[in-house]
Every structure is written in C-alpha cells, then in structure tokens.
Motif scaffolding. Structure first.
Motif, PDB file in Angstrom:
ATOM      1  N   MET A  21       1.134  -1.286   0.128  1.00  0.00           N
ATOM      2  CA  MET A  21      -0.521  -0.236   0.049  1.00  0.00           C
ATOM      3  C   MET A  21       1.338   1.525  -0.044  1.00  0.00           C
ATOM      4  SD  MET A  21      -3.149   1.041   2.987  1.00  0.00           S
ATOM      5  CE  MET A  21      -1.709   1.354   3.983  1.00  0.00           C
ATOM      6  N   ASN A  22       2.021   0.800   0.400  1.00  0.00           N
ATOM      7  CA  ASN A  22       2.364   2.536   0.596  1.00  0.00           C
ATOM      8  C   ASN A  22       3.807   2.610  -0.952  1.00  0.00           C
ATOM      9  OD1 ASN A  22       2.330   3.419   4.051  1.00  0.00           O
ATOM     10  ND2 ASN A  22       3.876   1.660   4.473  1.00  0.00           N
ATOM     11  N   PHE A  23       3.746   1.524  -1.481  1.00  0.00           N
ATOM     12  CA  PHE A  23       4.497   1.700  -2.895  1.00  0.00           C
ATOM     13  C   PHE A  23       3.275   2.608  -3.702  1.00  0.00           C
ATOM     14  CE2 PHE A  23       6.333  -2.595  -3.567  1.00  0.00           C
ATOM     15  CZ  PHE A  23       6.781  -2.581  -1.903  1.00  0.00           C
ATOM     16  N   GLU A  34      12.977  -2.582  -4.529  1.00  0.00           N
ATOM     17  CA  GLU A  34      14.200  -3.133  -3.141  1.00  0.00           C
ATOM     18  C   GLU A  34      13.737  -3.402  -2.243  1.00  0.00           C
ATOM     19  OE1 GLU A  34      18.049  -1.476  -0.612  1.00  0.00           O
ATOM     20  OE2 GLU A  34      17.398  -0.005  -1.976  1.00  0.00           O
ATOM     21  N   ILE A  35      12.619  -3.093  -1.892  1.00  0.00           N
ATOM     22  CA  ILE A  35      11.501  -4.092  -0.873  1.00  0.00           C
ATOM     23  C   ILE A  35      11.201  -5.197  -1.738  1.00  0.00           C
ATOM     24  CG2 ILE A  35       9.785  -3.948   0.228  1.00  0.00           C
ATOM     25  CD1 ILE A  35      10.115  -0.471   0.531  1.00  0.00           C
ATOM     26  N   PRO A 274       5.763  -2.029   4.916  1.00  0.00           N
ATOM     27  CA  PRO A 274       7.151  -1.260   4.767  1.00  0.00           C
ATOM     28  C   PRO A 274       7.235  -0.156   3.930  1.00  0.00           C
ATOM     29  CG  PRO A 274       8.000  -2.901   3.506  1.00  0.00           C
ATOM     30  CD  PRO A 274       6.169  -3.311   3.743  1.00  0.00           C
ATOM     31  N   ARG A 275       7.929   1.225   4.210  1.00  0.00           N
ATOM     32  CA  ARG A 275       8.500   2.128   3.447  1.00  0.00           C
ATOM     33  C   ARG A 275       9.515   1.957   3.307  1.00  0.00           C
ATOM     34  NH1 ARG A 275       5.185   7.252   6.843  1.00  0.00           N
ATOM     35  NH2 ARG A 275       3.382   5.975   7.146  1.00  0.00           N
ATOM     36  N   LEU A 280      11.291  -3.853   5.900  1.00  0.00           N
ATOM     37  CA  LEU A 280      11.227  -4.864   5.615  1.00  0.00           C
ATOM     38  C   LEU A 280      11.761  -5.969   6.038  1.00  0.00           C
ATOM     39  CD1 LEU A 280      11.795  -7.542   3.441  1.00  0.00           C
ATOM     40  CD2 LEU A 280      10.556  -6.973   3.596  1.00  0.00           C
ATOM     41  N   ASP A 281      13.399  -5.913   6.734  1.00  0.00           N
ATOM     42  CA  ASP A 281      14.332  -6.761   6.830  1.00  0.00           C
ATOM     43  C   ASP A 281      14.281  -7.150   8.312  1.00  0.00           C
ATOM     44  OD1 ASP A 281      15.823  -6.520   4.088  1.00  0.00           O
ATOM     45  OD2 ASP A 281      16.909  -5.352   4.729  1.00  0.00           O
ATOM     46  N   SER A 282      14.031  -6.287   9.046  1.00  0.00           N
ATOM     47  CA  SER A 282      13.303  -5.689  10.490  1.00  0.00           C
ATOM     48  C   SER A 282      12.112  -6.680  10.642  1.00  0.00           C
ATOM     49  CB  SER A 282      13.368  -4.836  10.976  1.00  0.00           C
ATOM     50  OG  SER A 282      12.897  -4.782  12.431  1.00  0.00           O
TER      51      SER A 282
END
Length: 316
Positions: A21-23, A34-35, A274-275, A280-282
């Motif tokens: 949704m943040n894309f 990258e995400i 994720p933004r 995302l990694d976290s």
C-alpha cells in the motif's frame, strides 16, 4: 521464512505477507523495487496489493509499480500475486463495487497494470450490499474459467458475510473464498468474536492488516497521535505495560506484535507494509519469537479481547 496452506486451498503461502500500500505514496519506485527484491530473498512468496492503492490522484499506481517490478525481476512465477476489487476507480457511477459489470472491467484493468495474464488471489475489498452473491460468484466463475483469476478472497467482511459468501459459492459447486483480510492487532480484537470463528469453520485463512495498530504497538507515530487526541488513560496504561513486557522479553515491540498474530488460531499471518527496505528486513525477526502460555495470558491481561467467540463473548 515459514509457510502454511492458505485457508483450505492447497496453496503454500509465506506466513508474512508483503503489503504494497505504501508503494508510490510513501516509498518511491526505486525503494519499492528494493523492498520486493529483499522480500524474495527473505522467502516471501505472497504479495498483496489493490487496484485503488496509489492515492486519490493516481489509483492504480501501486499495481503499476508492482507490474514493472514483475517484468524487470522475472519473478512472476515465484509470487502469489493478490489484488483487490471494490473501490471507486473513476467518476463513472459503475466503476466501483462488486457488480458483475465492474468486476469484469476491474480485472482487465488490474491485469494490464500488473503486466500479467492472471491474478492468483482476487479479493473483494469490502462487502457490497447492493450486489447479491449470486451475481458476484457468477462473475468470478467466468473469470476462473477464462484463467484470469485462480482463487477468491475477501477483506473487511463480517462473520455472517463470510458465511453467506461461502454458502453461495457452495451452491454453485465452487471452492469459495480461501482468505479474509481483517483489521486485527492487540488493540483491535473484535474479529475474535465472530469473524475468526466463521473463517475457521469455512476454511478461510485470516490475514491481519494494520498489525501494529498504525505504529502504536511499535512505539511510533500511532502512540503520538493517540496522545495528541487525548485518548483514555487506560489505553496509555496498557501501552506502558506493553512496552515493559517487550523489554522484559528483550525484543522489539513491533516484532512481538507480529509474532502474537502468527500464533493466533485461524490466522495465516500479518501483512507487512514497509516504507523502507530496512523495515522489511526488521519484520522478518518476528518469525523467531514464540510465547509461553504464561506470556500469552499476560498479553490477554494487558489487551483484553472480546472474551472469545460469540455468543459466549457476550452471553452466558
């Protein structure tokens, strides 16, 4: 990554769902790419979007970004691609809802934006009280027969909507919905009363959106917004206990909130929105956490739910 069958389907889907949704709004195209790259590396195979994502000025933008990434990455066959239909896409009076007329138009538009010939999970984004399920399932049956969609899901349905949809599909000898996206987190537990029991009865996997309660459970902007609006002291007290609980575990609050959802009966997993690539990694660290019965009981003390399934949650 951990995987599980999505509802009663035979589909093996990652327990963490990549929400997009943040894309295009809070993450530009470069960061969005990258995400998604990192999500694939981390083992995500379940990507969720919607036709309306991208903001009021550009509905469809998020699907376009996902579509360009799919073309560039070559990962289309590795991704369970989910999108949604319901929201208004233009001023046209019929360019919204779940009429067969709109569903036919909407799926073609989503396929163009996503740059693919099929959608793996096509979700009703909201209940449409003006469209009977006989009409909706007739439209979906046609699209399944054409190979344009594979599975059907819902979002924001009440328990009785899930039952109605499933029974209408059964009358047509169709599989029916396999997933339901619901607003569910430690602060918002109303779905435990009727949505979760209905979903479990019909073999519908629940996917939780807003798993961090707008950032409140992670200690972010959601907490500050609640303080600014003068929300109740009981809530502030509960959040203080929550952060103390997480400190005692030695874990980040956001990870603990996601892990709690992963251990809820009937829940497939949370949607991670994720933004940034770092977010995302976290989020993947939530998969490492398991709670004892005492710890789960403590969370129920801090954030009481409705009291279990209905009718016992409100009756004898």
């Amino acid at each position: 990554m951990k995987y599980e069958q999505l509802g009663r389907s035979g589909l093996q889907a990652s327990r963490l769902v990549l929400g997009t949704m943040n894309f295009g709004t809070h993450a530009d195209e470069r960061d969005s790419f990258e995400i998604m790259d990192r999500a694939i590396e981390a083992g995500f195979n379940f990507f969720d979007t919607a036709d309306v994502y991208g903001g009021a000025a550009h509905p469809g933008l998020t699907e376009e970004i996902v579509g360009r990434w799919l073309q560039k990455s070559g990962h289309r066959d590795r991704v369970i691609l989910a999108t949604k239909v319901f929201g208004r896409m233009s001023p046209d009076i019929n360019d919204r809802g779940l009429s067969a007329f709109h569903i036919r138009r909407a799926v073609e538009a989503s396929l163009r934006r996503l740059g693919t010939d099929h959608i793996d999970l096509y979700q009703m984004h909201h209940i449409d009280r003006s469209a009977p399920f006989e009409e909706i399932w007739q439209a979906f049956d046609t699209l399944i027969g054409q190979g344009k969609i594979t599975y059907i899901g819902s979002s924001n349905f009440a328990g009785w909507h899930i039952a109605s949809a499933a029974e209408a599909a059964r009358e047509r000898h169709m599989l029916g919905p396999i997933s339901e996206q619901s607003h569910y987190n430690l602060l918002t537990r109303a779905v435990e009363s009727e949505v979760l029991p209905a979903a479990q009865h019909y073999g519908v996997g629940v996917i939780a959106w807003s798993p961090l309660a707008g950032g409140a459970l992670a200690g972010g902007d959601g907490v500050r917004r609640r303080e600014a609006t003068g929300e109740s002291e009981p809530l502030a007290h509960a959040l203080r206990q929550w952060f103390e609980f997480c400190r005692a575990l030695g874990r980040e609050p956001g990870h603990v909130a996601l892990a709690w959802l992963l251990q809820r009966p009937g829940v497939h997993g949370p949607i991670i929105g994720p933004r940034t690539p770092a977010q995302l990694d976290s989020a993947v660290r939530a998969l490492e956490i398991e709670f004892s019965e005492a710890e789960l009981a403590r969370l129920d003390d801090i954030f009481p739910g409705p009291g279990g399934p209905a009718p016992e949650s409100y009756a004898w």
